[in-house]
Scaffold this motif. Structure first.
Motif, short mmCIF file in Angstrom:
data_model
loop_
_atom_site.label_atom_id
_atom_site.label_comp_id
_atom_site.label_asym_id
_atom_site.label_seq_id
_atom_site.Cartn_x
_atom_site.Cartn_y
_atom_site.Cartn_z
N LYS A 65 95.88 44.98 -21.00
CA LYS A 65 94.54 44.42 -20.81
C LYS A 65 94.35 43.08 -21.52
O LYS A 65 93.52 42.26 -21.11
CB LYS A 65 93.50 45.42 -21.32
CG LYS A 65 93.42 46.69 -20.48
CD LYS A 65 92.44 47.68 -21.07
CE LYS A 65 92.39 48.95 -20.22
NZ LYS A 65 91.50 49.97 -20.81
N TYR A 66 95.11 42.86 -22.58
CA TYR A 66 94.91 41.64 -23.36
C TYR A 66 96.25 40.91 -23.60
O TYR A 66 96.61 40.63 -24.75
CB TYR A 66 94.27 41.96 -24.72
CG TYR A 66 93.03 42.81 -24.64
CD1 TYR A 66 91.78 42.23 -24.41
CD2 TYR A 66 93.09 44.19 -24.83
CE1 TYR A 66 90.63 43.02 -24.36
CE2 TYR A 66 91.95 44.98 -24.77
CZ TYR A 66 90.72 44.38 -24.53
OH TYR A 66 89.59 45.16 -24.49
N ASP B 178 96.23 37.67 -25.80
CA ASP B 178 95.99 37.89 -27.23
C ASP B 178 97.31 38.22 -27.94
O ASP B 178 97.58 37.74 -29.05
CB ASP B 178 95.00 39.03 -27.44
CG ASP B 178 93.59 38.67 -26.98
OD1 ASP B 178 93.33 37.48 -26.74
OD2 ASP B 178 92.75 39.58 -26.85
N GLY C 187 92.15 41.94 -28.34
CA GLY C 187 93.20 42.88 -27.96
C GLY C 187 94.17 43.22 -29.07
O GLY C 187 94.93 44.18 -28.97
#
Length: 288
Positions: free
Chosen positions: A15-16, A19, A145
């Motif tokens: 999802k990140y 990051d 994240g």
């Protein structure tokens, strides 16, 4: 525990991705996207593969490791080569060790191999990261994240409440959404890696996501059951030692160490029933 640990970190990475790559110092604003990491031609799947866009695109392969595996460098080499062949792009391989228990002497960041006569040589360099050595402040100031990984960098228990308070500045402790729930649940699991749950659970008290998350409730229940089992095992060891001293004589450090290695309560209870059937500690433990 390890399955939940792995699942949560992989989800955060999916999802990140930017990051994570920023934390690793691999990108500076370039767009990225997670790619299919399936390498089914060899029944293998890399943890996560991220494409970094630009005039010369390249791939970042990140492998998350929470347990010790002496074959990890060879597995990284295999993934690196297969991804290069599949996508025809340079591959930067990163191994992130999430727990000191995953570390070992074989993990140096370089895998070297050569034929007996030395004419055929291979040197594969991979990016090795020990997450517990990350700077806490850098994580807390980084992308959302990466925030749940901050507890991995705690060396002492009294650092956990400080980290949780800092996390509250970035992640609303009173809110409950799927994203926030996952972030807080992940942070709690990361804290549990280094410290007993009974000692850290109060640090996460008052956080709405902790009360509402079915994942964290299952995690707590697992910890409770484990605590009960450990209590039963301790009680059984005390009984063995008490009965054994009367029949078998004094207990030395070796005997206590062997008893402490047995964590299954049923096995320990079976030993209590055999104490009056043997003539020495060695005989008792040899039957186990």
């Amino acid at each position: 525990m390890s399955k939940l640990f792995d699942a949560l970190t992989r989800s955060l990475l999916e999802k990140y991705p930017a990051d994570w790559l920023n934390q690793l110092g691999l990108i500076h604003g370039e767009p990225v996207r997670v790619m299919n990491s399936d390498l089914s031609s060899v029944t293998a799947e890399a943890d996560k593969v991220i494409r970094v866009e630009g005039p010369q695109p390249w791939l970042v392969h990140i492998e998350l490791q929470s347990g010790y595996d002496r074959t990890l460098p060879r597995r990284l080499l295999r993934y690196n080569a297969l991804l290069n062949v599949k996508h025809d792009l340079p591959v930067h391989t990163v191994a992130i060790l999430l727990h000191p228990g995953a570390d070992g002497p074989e993990l140096t960041g370089v895998l070297r191999q050569q034929s007996p006569d030395g004419r055929c040589r291979l040197e594969f360099c991979y990016h090795l990261v020990r997450a517990w050595q990350w700077d806490t402040e850098a994580i807390l100031a980084g992308g959302v994240g990466m925030l749940p990984l901050a507890p991995l960098s705690a060396r002492e228990l009294d650092q956990i409440p400080i980290i949780v308070e800092r996390l509250k500045e970035r992640v609303d402790p009173a809110a409950f959404t799927a994203e926030i729930s996952e972030l807080w649940t992940s942070a709690a699991v990361m804290a549990r890696v280094g410290f007993p749950w009974e000692l850290i659970k109060h640090c996460f008290g008052g956080i709405t996501a902790m009360r509402e998350s079915s994942t964290i409730q299952a995690f707590i229940e697992e910890g409770r059951r484990k605590g009960l089992e450990e209590g039963e095992a301790r009680a059984a060891r005390r009984i063995i030692l008490r009965l054994g001293r009367k029949r078998l004589g004094p207990v030395d450090e070796t005997v206590e160490a062997k008893l402490n290695e047995i964590v299954d309560a049923e096995r320990l209870e079976a030993l209590t029933e055999r104490v009056d059937q043997v003539s020495s500690w060695d005989e008792l433990l040899a039957q186990n």
